[in-house]
Design an enzyme around this catalytic site. Structure first.
Site, PDB file in Angstrom:
ATOM      1  N   HIS A 176      24.712  -9.451 -10.817  1.00  0.00           N
ATOM      2  CA  HIS A 176      23.699 -10.482 -11.035  1.00  0.00           C
ATOM      3  C   HIS A 176      23.981 -11.171 -12.360  1.00  0.00           C
ATOM      4  CE1 HIS A 176      22.089  -7.062 -13.243  1.00  0.00           C
ATOM      5  NE2 HIS A 176      21.184  -7.824 -13.819  1.00  0.00           N
ATOM      6  N   HIS A 186      22.346 -11.677 -15.263  1.00  0.00           N
ATOM      7  CA  HIS A 186      21.840 -11.343 -16.583  1.00  0.00           C
ATOM      8  C   HIS A 186      23.043 -11.089 -17.486  1.00  0.00           C
ATOM      9  CE1 HIS A 186      17.524 -10.150 -15.225  1.00  0.00           C
ATOM     10  NE2 HIS A 186      17.613 -11.410 -15.575  1.00  0.00           N
ATOM     11  N   ASP A 194      23.980  -9.109 -19.825  1.00  0.00           N
ATOM     12  CA  ASP A 194      24.589  -7.806 -20.070  1.00  0.00           C
ATOM     13  C   ASP A 194      25.480  -7.356 -18.920  1.00  0.00           C
ATOM     14  OD1 ASP A 194      22.043  -7.659 -18.738  1.00  0.00           O
ATOM     15  OD2 ASP A 194      22.051  -5.487 -18.981  1.00  0.00           O
ATOM     16  N   HIS A 195      25.588  -8.184 -17.870  1.00  0.00           N
ATOM     17  CA  HIS A 195      26.458  -7.864 -16.745  1.00  0.00           C
ATOM     18  C   HIS A 195      27.597  -8.864 -16.571  1.00  0.00           C
ATOM     19  CE1 HIS A 195      23.867  -4.634 -15.003  1.00  0.00           C
ATOM     20  NE2 HIS A 195      22.995  -5.253 -15.803  1.00  0.00           N
ATOM     21  N   HIS A 209      15.459  -7.328  -7.984  1.00  0.00           N
ATOM     22  CA  HIS A 209      15.369  -7.462  -9.433  1.00  0.00           C
ATOM     23  C   HIS A 209      14.696  -8.796  -9.738  1.00  0.00           C
ATOM     24  CE1 HIS A 209      16.210  -6.325 -13.463  1.00  0.00           C
ATOM     25  NE2 HIS A 209      17.231  -7.144 -13.674  1.00  0.00           N
ATOM     26  N   ASP A 262      21.013  -3.940 -11.149  1.00  0.00           N
ATOM     27  CA  ASP A 262      19.716  -3.420 -11.569  1.00  0.00           C
ATOM     28  C   ASP A 262      18.759  -3.602 -10.387  1.00  0.00           C
ATOM     29  OD1 ASP A 262      21.226  -3.648 -13.871  1.00  0.00           O
ATOM     30  OD2 ASP A 262      19.706  -4.658 -15.022  1.00  0.00           O
ATOM     31  N   HIS A 302      22.606   2.542 -17.147  1.00  0.00           N
ATOM     32  CA  HIS A 302      21.815   1.388 -17.554  1.00  0.00           C
ATOM     33  C   HIS A 302      20.625   1.832 -18.396  1.00  0.00           C
ATOM     34  CE1 HIS A 302      19.586  -2.494 -17.168  1.00  0.00           C
ATOM     35  NE2 HIS A 302      20.816  -2.981 -17.157  1.00  0.00           N
TER      36      HIS A 302
END
Length: 304
Positions: free
Chosen positions: A63, A65, A67-68, A143, A213, A271
């Protein structure tokens, strides 16, 4: 059996800490390397793990976000400086394509390799990659933005040749592949030798599911049923259940519930929220529901 391993490059959540890097893993299957998620600092972790950059075939982004995915353009740029020529395939939600292309146009002019983008429908459970030995399919998750996990599944392998028996019946070498694939053997005298006498059972195909997530999905176990290893986000313990609900994340107990209901072989937890300096409470909580639970950590390698 060839290697099927998970290399943990990062297992932290969005807020940077000194304990963990942002999410990223390498899935190693029979000398093929695939990356799942590419948080900031991923290429440094690749260096530390001594994984060869040139062997990486594809990157799967769960996805959008940061941090990914913040680490992807930096890694691609480094690949260019190292003289990569093989295409790099990127599988991600459709909205990422113009973002990635803009970054490539601005930062990575003159690359000598192609970055091939493949749009992923996060709402469907579909096979998005397939080769002779492997399929990779999406796992729809829930999510705050469109998100999916990924299921890596080996294809069934041929049976093993029993050389003692094939030598006994003087089976020609040119027929061994046919024997592996299930053919019986007929001797020059017309006697049929059953395949089961000439072979031993194939190694069972292995499977790995990555789920991050997501909030807890009561039916998720149906899509990951029976996998050898499940990675399921466990951002919080139950002491922060309200935050998990607010931010559409899962607790360790919820992750373990999915693992238990899916009858998986082992559960990998990750995570982790920056709220926890020590994730022992997360592991202890998961083990109350599913005993074969493990904390991930940078540098660890798990056999599927």
């Amino acid at each position: 059996m060839g290697p099927f391993r998970i290399h943990i490059l990062g297992c932290g959540s969005a807020l940077p800490t000194l304990n963990h890097y942002a999410s990223s893993q390498i899935v190693e299957i029979r000398e093929k390397l695939f990356m799942i998620d590419c948080g900031e600092g991923t290429q440094m972790q690749l260096r530390r793990s001594k994984i060869r950059f040139t062997k990486l075939r594809a990157v799967f982004i769960s996805h959008l976000h940061g941090d990914h995915c913040f680490g992807l353009i930096g890694m691609i740029s480094t690949f260019g400086m190292l003289g990569r020529t093989a295409p790099l395939h990127v599988y991600a939600p459709e909205a990422f394509e113009p973002i990635l292309q803009g970054q490539l146009d601005f930062f990575c002019k003159g690359l000598e390799f192609k970055v091939e983008f493949h749009a992923v429908d996060t709402l469907k459970n579909d096979v998005i990659y397939e080769d002779q030995s492997l399929t990779i399919e999406t796992i729809p998750l829930e999510h705050r933005i469109p998100t999916c996990g990924f299921l890596f599944r080996e294809k069934p392998r041929p049976r093993h040749i029993n050389r003692e028996m094939t030598d006994c019946y003087e089976v020609p070498l040119c027929q061994l592949n046919n024997i592996r694939n299930g053919m019986d053997w007929t001797t020059p005298e017309g006697i049929v030798i059953a395949n089961e006498r000439l072979t031993t059972p194939a190694d069972p195909p292995r499977a790995y599911a990555y789920c991050s997530d997501t909030r807890y999905i009561p039916t998720l176990h149906e899509l990951v049923a029976g996998v050898d290893t499940l990675y399921h986000e466990s951002t919080y313990a139950e002491d922060n259940l309200s935050r998990a609900r607010l931010y559409w994340h899962s607790t360790a107990r919820q992750a373990a519930t999915v693992a238990r209901d899916a009858h998986v072989g082992k559960l990998l937890l990750g995570h982790f929220s920056a709220r926890y300096e020590d994730e022992t409470c997360i592991l202890d909580e998961a083990k109350q529901v599913f005993e074969n639970s493990w904390l991930t950590n940078e540098g660890l390698v798990f056999d599927v």
